[in-house]
Design a protein around this motif. Sequence first.
Motif, PDB file in Angstrom:
ATOM      1  N   PRO A 186       0.824  -1.206   0.000  1.00 55.68           N
ATOM      2  CA  PRO A 186       0.000   0.000   0.000  1.00 55.68           C
ATOM      3  C   PRO A 186       0.859   1.257   0.000  1.00 55.68           C
ATOM      4  CG  PRO A 186      -0.739  -1.553   1.686  1.00 55.68           C
ATOM      5  CD  PRO A 186       0.566  -2.061   1.172  1.00 55.68           C
ATOM      6  N   SER A 187       0.477   2.229  -0.841  1.00 64.55           N
ATOM      7  CA  SER A 187       1.268   3.454  -0.995  1.00 64.55           C
ATOM      8  C   SER A 187       0.353   4.667  -1.032  1.00 64.55           C
ATOM      9  CB  SER A 187       2.102   3.386  -2.278  1.00 64.55           C
ATOM     10  OG  SER A 187       2.950   2.248  -2.282  1.00 64.55           O
ATOM     11  N   ALA A 188       0.961   5.846  -0.842  1.00 66.66           N
ATOM     12  CA  ALA A 188       0.167   7.071  -0.804  1.00 66.66           C
ATOM     13  C   ALA A 188       0.931   8.228  -1.429  1.00 66.66           C
ATOM     14  CB  ALA A 188      -0.214   7.420   0.628  1.00 66.66           C
ATOM     15  N   CYS A 189       0.186   9.128  -2.048  1.00 73.27           N
ATOM     16  CA  CYS A 189       0.687  10.384  -2.593  1.00 73.27           C
ATOM     17  C   CYS A 189      -0.365  11.449  -2.308  1.00 73.27           C
ATOM     18  CB  CYS A 189       0.910  10.272  -4.104  1.00 73.27           C
ATOM     19  SG  CYS A 189       2.485   9.536  -4.612  1.00 73.27           S
ATOM     20  N   SER A 190      -0.198  12.598  -2.907  1.00 71.79           N
ATOM     21  CA  SER A 190      -1.175  13.680  -2.823  1.00 71.79           C
ATOM     22  C   SER A 190      -1.693  13.981  -4.226  1.00 71.79           C
ATOM     23  CB  SER A 190      -0.548  14.933  -2.209  1.00 71.79           C
ATOM     24  OG  SER A 190      -0.061  14.667  -0.907  1.00 71.79           O
ATOM     25  N   GLY A 191      -2.819  14.680  -4.316  1.00 75.54           N
ATOM     26  CA  GLY A 191      -3.395  15.031  -5.609  1.00 75.54           C
ATOM     27  C   GLY A 191      -4.306  16.232  -5.476  1.00 75.54           C
ATOM     28  N   THR A 192      -4.760  16.754  -6.618  1.00 76.76           N
ATOM     29  CA  THR A 192      -5.583  17.956  -6.649  1.00 76.76           C
ATOM     30  C   THR A 192      -6.703  17.815  -7.667  1.00 76.76           C
ATOM     31  OG1 THR A 192      -3.582  19.255  -6.173  1.00 76.76           O
ATOM     32  CG2 THR A 192      -5.530  20.470  -6.898  1.00 76.76           C
ATOM     33  N   VAL A 193      -7.896  18.217  -7.287  1.00 82.19           N
ATOM     34  CA  VAL A 193      -9.025  18.226  -8.217  1.00 82.19           C
ATOM     35  C   VAL A 193      -8.804  19.349  -9.226  1.00 82.19           C
ATOM     36  CG1 VAL A 193     -11.533  18.342  -8.467  1.00 82.19           C
ATOM     37  CG2 VAL A 193     -10.529  17.477  -6.332  1.00 82.19           C
ATOM     38  N   VAL A 194      -8.801  19.005 -10.520  1.00 79.89           N
ATOM     39  CA  VAL A 194      -8.585  20.016 -11.559  1.00 79.89           C
ATOM     40  C   VAL A 194      -9.794  20.065 -12.493  1.00 79.89           C
ATOM     41  CG1 VAL A 194      -6.074  19.909 -11.494  1.00 79.89           C
ATOM     42  CG2 VAL A 194      -7.329  18.364 -13.016  1.00 79.89           C
ATOM     43  N   ALA A 195      -9.950  21.202 -13.148  1.00 79.94           N
ATOM     44  CA  ALA A 195     -11.074  21.407 -14.058  1.00 79.94           C
ATOM     45  C   ALA A 195     -10.934  20.526 -15.287  1.00 79.94           C
ATOM     46  CB  ALA A 195     -11.160  22.871 -14.452  1.00 79.94           C
ATOM     47  N   ASP A 196     -12.057  20.100 -15.810  1.00 82.53           N
ATOM     48  CA  ASP A 196     -12.119  19.290 -17.022  1.00 82.53           C
ATOM     49  C   ASP A 196     -12.683  20.161 -18.142  1.00 82.53           C
ATOM     50  OD1 ASP A 196     -12.579  17.506 -19.055  1.00 82.53           O
ATOM     51  OD2 ASP A 196     -13.574  16.001 -17.812  1.00 82.53           O
ATOM     52  N   PRO A 197     -11.840  20.580 -19.103  1.00 81.92           N
ATOM     53  CA  PRO A 197     -12.334  21.438 -20.190  1.00 81.92           C
ATOM     54  C   PRO A 197     -13.476  20.811 -20.977  1.00 81.92           C
ATOM     55  CG  PRO A 197      -9.936  21.352 -20.185  1.00 81.92           C
ATOM     56  CD  PRO A 197     -10.411  20.292 -19.235  1.00 81.92           C
ATOM     57  N   LYS A 198     -13.539  19.490 -20.965  1.00 83.18           N
ATOM     58  CA  LYS A 198     -14.579  18.795 -21.705  1.00 83.18           C
ATOM     59  C   LYS A 198     -15.910  18.787 -20.947  1.00 83.18           C
ATOM     60  CE  LYS A 198     -15.155  14.491 -24.344  1.00 83.18           C
ATOM     61  NZ  LYS A 198     -14.523  13.189 -24.674  1.00 83.18           N
ATOM     62  N   ARG A 199     -15.839  18.959 -19.621  1.00 79.52           N
ATOM     63  CA  ARG A 199     -17.042  18.930 -18.790  1.00 79.52           C
ATOM     64  C   ARG A 199     -16.979  20.074 -17.780  1.00 79.52           C
ATOM     65  NH1 ARG A 199     -16.779  12.391 -17.653  1.00 79.52           N
ATOM     66  NH2 ARG A 199     -17.389  11.731 -19.746  1.00 79.52           N
ATOM     67  N   PRO A 200     -17.144  21.296 -18.221  1.00 75.78           N
ATOM     68  CA  PRO A 200     -17.052  22.453 -17.320  1.00 75.78           C
ATOM     69  C   PRO A 200     -18.027  22.332 -16.155  1.00 75.78           C
ATOM     70  CG  PRO A 200     -17.124  23.158 -19.613  1.00 75.78           C
ATOM     71  CD  PRO A 200     -17.439  21.690 -19.614  1.00 75.78           C
ATOM     72  N   GLY A 201     -17.504  22.514 -14.954  1.00 76.24           N
ATOM     73  CA  GLY A 201     -18.331  22.461 -13.765  1.00 76.24           C
ATOM     74  C   GLY A 201     -18.642  21.058 -13.278  1.00 76.24           C
ATOM     75  N   HIS A 202     -18.197  20.046 -14.016  1.00 75.24           N
ATOM     76  CA  HIS A 202     -18.539  18.667 -13.662  1.00 75.24           C
ATOM     77  C   HIS A 202     -17.299  17.761 -13.756  1.00 75.24           C
ATOM     78  CE1 HIS A 202     -22.835  19.697 -13.865  1.00 75.24           C
ATOM     79  NE2 HIS A 202     -22.516  20.385 -14.953  1.00 75.24           N
ATOM     80  N   SER A 203     -16.178  18.233 -13.267  1.00 73.61           N
ATOM     81  CA  SER A 203     -14.931  17.486 -13.419  1.00 73.61           C
ATOM     82  C   SER A 203     -14.850  16.299 -12.461  1.00 73.61           C
ATOM     83  CB  SER A 203     -13.731  18.398 -13.182  1.00 73.61           C
ATOM     84  OG  SER A 203     -12.521  17.657 -13.250  1.00 73.61           O
ATOM     85  N   ASN A 204     -14.269  15.218 -12.961  1.00 68.73           N
ATOM     86  CA  ASN A 204     -13.912  14.054 -12.147  1.00 68.73           C
ATOM     87  C   ASN A 204     -12.415  13.774 -12.256  1.00 68.73           C
ATOM     88  OD1 ASN A 204     -16.402  13.083 -10.946  1.00 68.73           O
ATOM     89  ND2 ASN A 204     -17.069  12.562 -13.014  1.00 68.73           N
ATOM     90  N   LEU A 205     -11.625  14.819 -12.484  1.00 68.82           N
ATOM     91  CA  LEU A 205     -10.201  14.656 -12.736  1.00 68.82           C
ATOM     92  C   LEU A 205      -9.350  15.056 -11.536  1.00 68.82           C
ATOM     93  CD1 LEU A 205      -9.908  16.065 -16.378  1.00 68.82           C
ATOM     94  CD2 LEU A 205     -10.343  13.705 -15.643  1.00 68.82           C
ATOM     95  N   VAL A 206      -8.302  14.290 -11.303  1.00 66.57           N
ATOM     96  CA  VAL A 206      -7.345  14.549 -10.223  1.00 66.57           C
ATOM     97  C   VAL A 206      -5.949  14.598 -10.823  1.00 66.57           C
ATOM     98  CG1 VAL A 206      -6.354  13.682  -8.066  1.00 66.57           C
ATOM     99  CG2 VAL A 206      -8.802  13.366  -8.532  1.00 66.57           C
TER     100      VAL A 206
END
Length: 360
Positions: free
Chosen positions: A133-153
């Motif tokens: 098991p491992s861990a890192c950090s991440g950030t929710v970023v905007a999805d140009p293809k789905r403005p306001g509805h991003s599922n990208l990290v």
Amino acid sequence: MTRGVRTLFVALTVAVSLLVTGTVMALTLRGVSHDDGHGRGPGALADPGDPAHWTPERMSRAKPRDPRGEDGPPAPSAAPGRTDPTPTWGPLPDVLAEAKPPPVPARPVPRPYAGEPGTIAVGKLFFEAPDGPSACSGTVVADPKRPGHSNLVWTAGHCVHAGRGGTWFTSLQFVPAFNSSGQATLANLGNPGPVAPFGQWWATSVATSDQWRAGGTDSTSTATSYDYAVVEVRNPDHSARSLEEVVGRALPVWFDAPRALAAASAYGYPQDAPFDGLTMFGCTQDPRRMTVDPNTPPLLRIGCTMTAGASGGGWYATAPDGSLRLIGNSALSGAGHTWIAGPYLDQEARRMLDNLKRKR
């Protein structure tokens, strides 16, 4: 062939077909280590057969991943007689390329994490690597293809793929605003409420750069300039609400941002001593250039005492219009933990994001 024999033959054929199909489906759902040749990982990484895989107890055993940089000059000289074209980012005086920034003590981010601009978009990324098991950090970023509805990290490449000769990691799960309440401790991780205020989001697809997959290592390498990745996740309650809607924030990615920025802030969950991975920390400083190889884009580097575990965490900067944007991610730290560095997000990084989007 008699009717009875023909029926038996058909039945056996169907059984074998179902067995093979079932095996392929199982491997796909478990995130078998393959890709399509464009830096995209397995098409389905979520494991619906074990939705509770990342229990708080298992999270507590996750080890941070963090390539280690050298505190001395990292840039190798070009091969004798090499006639590579002048890089598009321009020549860089050695004194600037290798100037180590003064250390900045990492500061704990005030809780709850919604209180400081953009920090609610930061979280912890858990995954299974060959060594556990491992861990890192991440950030929710905007999805140009789905403005306001991003599922990208957005995260680091070494948080999704082992690099040269290695494989894709599996069972990726993102926990936004991990331990935002501050109620979780190493002694009470059995209670998931304080740990995951916005739920635990399984990865469904992932991409990193071709350069990282081909040349990434556990220390400074030319691939460090391309040590970035993007992960797409799904709502744990299977509803249509996106990660951006649930969390309330997604940062636009600022590709080709000016290098001469007045300040950049890096966020993440450092885990190696003296930290414990339960608290978000940040560092702010004007970013300097750090050359890993004369023929790859210089990294961004700031003074910061964050340790392993902060890898993949987002670097923020304010754009001319006043908006907060993501300009990079933590990818490398010095042996003395006095600085961190990350890749400059240019058109190669944009292509990686486009590659992920094209498959959707």
